[in-house]
Enzyme design. Structure first.
Site, PDB file in Angstrom:
ATOM      1  N   ARG A 270       1.564  -1.364  -0.250  1.00  0.00           N
ATOM      2  CA  ARG A 270       0.106   0.451  -0.149  1.00  0.00           C
ATOM      3  C   ARG A 270       1.001   1.180   0.312  1.00  0.00           C
ATOM      4  O   ARG A 270       1.809   1.100   0.398  1.00  0.00           O
ATOM      5  CB  ARG A 270      -0.704   0.169   0.978  1.00  0.00           C
ATOM      6  CG  ARG A 270      -1.852  -0.758   1.285  1.00  0.00           C
ATOM      7  CD  ARG A 270      -2.914  -1.062   2.424  1.00  0.00           C
ATOM      8  NE  ARG A 270      -2.144  -1.514   3.573  1.00  0.00           N
ATOM      9  CZ  ARG A 270      -2.603  -1.786   4.883  1.00  0.00           C
ATOM     10  NH1 ARG A 270      -3.609  -1.474   4.850  1.00  0.00           N
ATOM     11  NH2 ARG A 270      -1.739  -1.913   5.931  1.00  0.00           N
TER      12      ARG A 270
ATOM     13  N   LYS B 170       1.280   2.226   7.644  1.00  0.00           N
ATOM     14  CA  LYS B 170       1.668   1.377   8.755  1.00  0.00           C
ATOM     15  C   LYS B 170       2.302   1.774   9.917  1.00  0.00           C
ATOM     16  O   LYS B 170       3.575   2.647   8.754  1.00  0.00           O
ATOM     17  CB  LYS B 170       2.431  -0.104   7.939  1.00  0.00           C
ATOM     18  CG  LYS B 170       1.298  -0.955   7.661  1.00  0.00           C
ATOM     19  CD  LYS B 170       0.434  -1.235   8.239  1.00  0.00           C
ATOM     20  CE  LYS B 170       0.334  -1.843   9.636  1.00  0.00           C
ATOM     21  NZ  LYS B 170      -0.633  -2.691  10.385  1.00  0.00           N
TER      22      LYS B 170
ATOM     23  N   TYR C 271      -0.874   4.306  10.534  1.00  0.00           N
ATOM     24  CA  TYR C 271      -1.796   4.043  11.727  1.00  0.00           C
ATOM     25  C   TYR C 271      -0.530   3.630  12.062  1.00  0.00           C
ATOM     26  O   TYR C 271       0.777   3.483  12.206  1.00  0.00           O
ATOM     27  CB  TYR C 271      -2.203   2.791  11.295  1.00  0.00           C
ATOM     28  CG  TYR C 271      -3.412   1.503  10.419  1.00  0.00           C
ATOM     29  CD1 TYR C 271      -4.265   2.411  11.239  1.00  0.00           C
ATOM     30  CD2 TYR C 271      -3.425   2.129   9.283  1.00  0.00           C
ATOM     31  CE1 TYR C 271      -5.143   2.165  10.158  1.00  0.00           C
ATOM     32  CE2 TYR C 271      -4.372   2.318   7.983  1.00  0.00           C
ATOM     33  CZ  TYR C 271      -5.810   2.240   9.241  1.00  0.00           C
ATOM     34  OH  TYR C 271      -6.864   2.871   8.306  1.00  0.00           O
TER      35      TYR C 271
ATOM     36  N   HIS D  72      -0.471   1.647  16.142  1.00  0.00           N
ATOM     37  CA  HIS D  72      -1.057   0.150  17.221  1.00  0.00           C
ATOM     38  C   HIS D  72      -0.042   0.804  18.482  1.00  0.00           C
ATOM     39  O   HIS D  72       0.731  -0.427  17.999  1.00  0.00           O
ATOM     40  CB  HIS D  72      -1.347  -0.382  16.475  1.00  0.00           C
ATOM     41  CG  HIS D  72      -2.184  -0.569  14.974  1.00  0.00           C
ATOM     42  ND1 HIS D  72      -3.479  -0.746  15.300  1.00  0.00           N
ATOM     43  CD2 HIS D  72      -1.832  -0.499  14.148  1.00  0.00           C
ATOM     44  CE1 HIS D  72      -3.960  -1.192  14.621  1.00  0.00           C
ATOM     45  NE2 HIS D  72      -2.996  -0.381  13.322  1.00  0.00           N
TER      46      HIS D  72
ATOM     47  N   GLU E 193      -6.239   5.011  13.627  1.00  0.00           N
ATOM     48  CA  GLU E 193      -7.176   4.057  14.364  1.00  0.00           C
ATOM     49  C   GLU E 193      -7.406   4.153  15.274  1.00  0.00           C
ATOM     50  O   GLU E 193      -8.564   3.738  15.931  1.00  0.00           O
ATOM     51  CB  GLU E 193      -5.949   2.373  15.113  1.00  0.00           C
ATOM     52  CG  GLU E 193      -5.484   2.415  15.762  1.00  0.00           C
ATOM     53  CD  GLU E 193      -4.275   3.264  15.304  1.00  0.00           C
ATOM     54  OE1 GLU E 193      -2.795   3.022  15.924  1.00  0.00           O
ATOM     55  OE2 GLU E 193      -3.690   3.742  14.087  1.00  0.00           O
TER      56      GLU E 193
ATOM     57  N   ASP F 290      -3.383  -6.935  15.613  1.00  0.00           N
ATOM     58  CA  ASP F 290      -2.322  -4.836  15.576  1.00  0.00           C
ATOM     59  C   ASP F 290      -2.168  -4.705  16.565  1.00  0.00           C
ATOM     60  O   ASP F 290      -1.605  -4.073  16.931  1.00  0.00           O
ATOM     61  CB  ASP F 290      -3.330  -4.471  14.312  1.00  0.00           C
ATOM     62  CG  ASP F 290      -1.733  -4.231  13.707  1.00  0.00           C
ATOM     63  OD1 ASP F 290      -1.855  -4.636  12.919  1.00  0.00           O
ATOM     64  OD2 ASP F 290      -2.888  -4.109  11.978  1.00  0.00           O
TER      65      ASP F 290
END
Length: 372
Positions: free
Chosen positions: A15, A75, A94, A96, A118, A270
């Site tokens: 991505r 990511k 993101y 996490h 998130e 995740d």
């Protein structure tokens, strides 16, 4: 503002943070974008596509990080990327962080402002930047689970939907949120016997309203989970506490009592995973077997369908990228409490309560951190 889009470097992550349409939108607002060469090749987007949209393409990630005021990724930054972040820079991706103490420590030390997709919220309490990837991951969890049930992959040798005269596989889904709903949609469509477990009765009512008698529902208690999982062929773990580590709903003892060759797919991995025997895996090596149960715990599942995922993600994130660029991070976060909920780390302070609690850091309220 000068916005940077590096090429993703996590294993089998194809991505990219922005597509050319997003570049054009930012250009129209008077902003500039620098993109690392070949950042979009994994989803069929060439450097020429980005240049035509108005981006400047550079050869290295080092140049992207050195020049950009805001980094837009998909990511969490890998170790080498975290070393390139600097004080005063904004990271939007993101993160996490709750199950990842090393990343948290590095981001604190960087002095950067780190906003996590998130934990950004919507007025109705939903998670608008997590939702598109949760939709993808929920649907993919059934595809992955169906493949893992094949005998050559360690599974029971079951076809998810069965055939006339042979009963379908029994699918149990932990959590009726976005992941669970989309998993249920796919599993029902493939003809499986589907039960969704959730602790919110209203969520279960909505599922019944949507799917009718094609789905079974159960209120979540330890006894119910233990009982249903013991007879399941495929279990999907899709529970989430925003910003915090996922609760361990499926214990090792429960795994021991599952049928030989059963499969668990931990979509919550995740955030640390909701299955006690889970640990993160990659697309290169997606499964392992514990107590004769196949575990699929890939931490970036949507990366396998990178083109669909990238366009879905950009559709959701672009308005926030524009707001951060237009106003600057401070005013954008002060003006929008829902975007401000995405602020996880600011200038060395942890501003997400779930992360602070999970990793034993002092929590600093976001507005207080911004004011300082």
């Amino acid at each position: 503002m000068l916005i940077g889009v590096p090429k993703e470097i996590k294993v089998h992550e194809y991505r990219v943070g922005l597509v050319p349409a997003g570049i054009r939108e930012l250009q129209a607002h008077g902003h500039s974008v620098v993109v690392e060469a070949r950042a979009g090749e994994g989803i069929g987007l060439s450097d020429r596509d980005y240049e035509t949209a108005g981006a400047t393409v550079v050869e290295t990630a080092e140049e992207v990080f050195a020049r950009a005021e805001m980094i837009v990724k998909v990511k969490e930054p890998q170790a080498e990327e975290r070393q390139r972040l600097r004080a005063g820079q904004t990271l939007f991706t993101y993160l996490h962080l709750a199950p990842d103490p090393e990343q948290t420590r590095d981001l604190i030390e960087s002095g950067a402002t780190c906003v996590a997709y998130e934990t950004v919220t919507a007025p109705n309490g939903s998670l608008p930047l997590l939702a598109p990837m949760s939709e993808v991951a929920g649907r993919m969890s059934i595809q992955a689970g169906a493949q893992c049930l094949e005998k050559e992959r360690g599974g029971r040798g079951l076809l998810l939907g069965g055939v006339p005269g042979v009963e379908p596989a029994r699918v149990v889904i932990l959590g009726g949120g976005v992941v669970g709903r989309n998993a249920a949609l796919m599993a029902i469509g493939m003809g499986a016997d589907v039960t969704v477990i959730d602790r919110n009765v209203d969520v279960l009512r909505h599922l019944v309203d949507d799917f009718g008698t094609r789905i079974k529902t159960a209120f979540s208690t330890e006894h119910v989970i233990e009982d249903l999982v013991a007879g399941a062929d495929l279990v999907i773990g899709g529970v989430l506490i925003p910003g915090a580590a996922a609760p361990k709903l499926l214990t090792e003892e429960m795994i021991r009592h599952m049928p030989t060759g059963a499969v668990v797919v931990d979509v919550s991995i995740d955030q640390g995973g909701c299955i006690e025997t889970s640990h993160p895996t990659t697309h290169a090596d997606p499964t392992f077997i514990t107590h004769d149960v196949v575990h699929y715990c890939v931490a970036n599942m949507p990366g396998a369908v990178a083109r669909t995922s990238t366009f879905a993600l950009t559709n959701a994130t672009l308005p926030y990228v524009v707001a951060l660029a237009e106003k600057g991070f401070r005013r954008a976060l002060e003006d929008d409490s829902h975007l401000r909920n995405g602020l996880n780390i600011h200038r060395g302070e942890v501003t997400c309560e779930g992360v602070a609690d999970s990793l034993n850091y002092a929590y600093v309220e976001p507005m207080r951190a911004l004011a300082a």
